[in-house]
Motif scaffolding. Structure first.
Motif, PDB file in Angstrom:
ATOM      1  N   ASP A  50       0.722  -1.072  -0.007  1.00 47.94           N
ATOM      2  CA  ASP A  50       0.104   0.050  -0.139  1.00 47.94           C
ATOM      3  C   ASP A  50       0.907   1.433  -0.046  1.00 47.94           C
ATOM      4  OD1 ASP A  50      -2.373  -1.632   0.110  1.00 47.94           O
ATOM      5  OD2 ASP A  50      -2.571  -1.208   2.097  1.00 47.94           O
ATOM      6  N   LYS A  67       0.859   4.085  -3.086  1.00 46.64           N
ATOM      7  CA  LYS A  67       0.349   5.152  -2.451  1.00 46.64           C
ATOM      8  C   LYS A  67       1.281   6.317  -2.988  1.00 46.64           C
ATOM      9  CE  LYS A  67       0.863   6.673   1.757  1.00 46.64           C
ATOM     10  NZ  LYS A  67       0.338   6.453   2.946  1.00 46.64           N
ATOM     11  N   ASN A 113       3.474   1.288   5.549  1.00 45.74           N
ATOM     12  CA  ASN A 113       3.003   2.223   4.832  1.00 45.74           C
ATOM     13  C   ASN A 113       4.076   3.442   4.695  1.00 45.74           C
ATOM     14  OD1 ASN A 113       0.553   2.333   3.455  1.00 45.74           O
ATOM     15  ND2 ASN A 113      -0.217   1.303   5.353  1.00 45.74           N
TER      16      ASN A 113
END
Length: 415
Positions: A22, A26, A148
């Protein structure tokens, strides 16, 4: 992991892998888009494509999480994301990937994320005992933050320079690994009570009625919506308050990036310490206290607009924000019946996240006409109002002195 069981270990490892993907996607997808176009509007569509599926699919994904085996939903969603991004990687390697194909890949991967994330929150109470939910959610939150912010995002910046196709290929590999790790979880994760079939709209309507009729959950959802709306407005314009020669703080872009790192450090600490804080002060007071402190901290850059005050404030923002998030997730998992967990969670998150795009747009408009300072102070006021709302909902229905911590069963009976 020690004390949480073998199945949780596989779930935790899968969470780490998927969140690493992710973080890379992103940051990597917009960077890849910049190499295709210099239009701010077109580049911004990449971010919109990643979040739009939440507004469109959340309620349906919640219903699926309650009807199907939650582990299988997560496995299929992760493998689907791996397949989608592998196809995009091959197109990129052949020089055939354009902006619109990239948008399509991000949009489809985002749709899979909705199903995977909602099933993940719903499967955790089936994996660990209730008394260990806060600890387990803390470990999950830590894995998410590290994947992340600490590893995935910086790795994407390096990959897009060295090998652009790998910005998509690396997440594809990680999503595939995340899906395969889930196969190590033992048992079935489907609710036998929902073996019957009825229209999905009836399942969704039942969840919406339950959320609205439960005063505690309704107040938490509304408060989350207010906090997210206000924080989105705040941080949409905060960069103009903090960065540049004409700003109040005069930070360089690198200094602003350091603030996000400080926030992530605090968030990891908050995720790990949330269980201990709840044991010391009680879940009720810890949750409301975290939200109150987080709201008041928004005033610090307004009152003291300097870097030396910003960085420790960012650490505290991350710490209390992550701790509050762990506690409220654990609270929802305990209060919502197992057969409704996926659907009510999806309705909750729709209310909680629905105000984020509106808040960001509203912050920009208000700042244009009234000033950035007014947005920062106004957002703080909205956050404090939301905290007052949830304090009233969680306290005035529970008998006993304030020094006596209300139990979650007491809160559940207060409906």
């Amino acid at each position: 992991m020690a004390g949480l069981g073998r199945s949780f270990g596989f779930l935790w490892a899968s969470t780490g892998m998927s969140n690493l993907a992710d973080g890379a996607l992103k940051i990597g997808a917009p960077l890849l888009a910049v190499s295709m176009t210099r239009s701010p509007t077109l580049v911004s569509l990449v971010g919109a494509a990643a979040t739009l599926p939440w507004l469109v699919l959340a309620l349906h994904a919640g219903a699926v999480a309650d009807r199907a085996d939650r582990r299988r939903v997560m496995v299929r969603a992760n493998l689907a994301r791996a397949a989608i991004l592998t196809a995009a990687m091959l197109l990129a390697a052949l020089g055939l990937l354009d902006l619109w194909l990239l948008l399509a890949a991000v949009l489809l991967a985002g749709a899979c994320e909705v199903f995977a994330d909602l099933s993940a929150q719903s499967i955790l109470p089936m994996t660990v005992p209730q008394e260990r939910l806060t600890r387990a959610n803390g470990r999950i939150s830590t894995a998410q933050m590290i994947g992340n912010d600490f590893v995935g995002a910086p790795a994407a910046g390096l990959l897009v320079v060295a090998l652009p196709a790998a910005v998509i290929g690396a997440p594809a590999l990680l999503y595939g690994a995340a899906g395969l790790l889930l196969l190590g979880m033992r048992g079935t994760y489907r609710l036998a009570a929902l073996a019957r079939r009825r229209p999905m709209r009836a399942d969704i309507a039942e969840a919406l009625r339950y959320l609205w009729s439960h005063r505690v959950l309704r107040s938490l959802a509304i408060t989350a919506g207010l906090l997210n709306l206000a924080n989105s407005a705040y941080f949409a314009v905060f960069v103009l308050w903090a960065v540049g020669d004409g700003s109040r703080m005069g930070l360089e872009p690198a200094g602003y990036g350091l603030m996000t790192t400080a926030f992530a450090v605090g968030a990891v600490l908050g995720s790990l310490l949330s269980g201990r804080a709840a044991a010391m002060f009680g879940e009720f007071r810890t949750l409301v206290g975290n939200w109150l402190i987080s709201s008041l901290l928004l005033l610090v850059p307004v009152i003291v607009p300097s870097a030396w005050a910003l960085y420790p404030t960012a650490v505290l923002w991350g710490l209390v924000g992550a701790a509050g998030n762990v506690l409220v997730i654990s609270l929802r998992q305990r209060l919502i019946p197992a057969e409704l967990l996926g659907r009510v969670n999806s309705a909750y998150r729709l209310v909680g996240m629905g105000g984020m795009p509106l808040g960001a747009a509203l912050g920009g408009v208000v700042a244009e006409f009234v000033g950035i300072g007014a947005v920062l102070v106004g957002a703080t006021g909205v956050c404090l109002a939301g905290v007052g709302l949830v304090w009233r909902a969680l306290s005035d229905r529970i008998s006993g002195p304030l020094t006596s911590e209300p139990t979650l069963s007491d809160i559940s009976r207060s409906r």
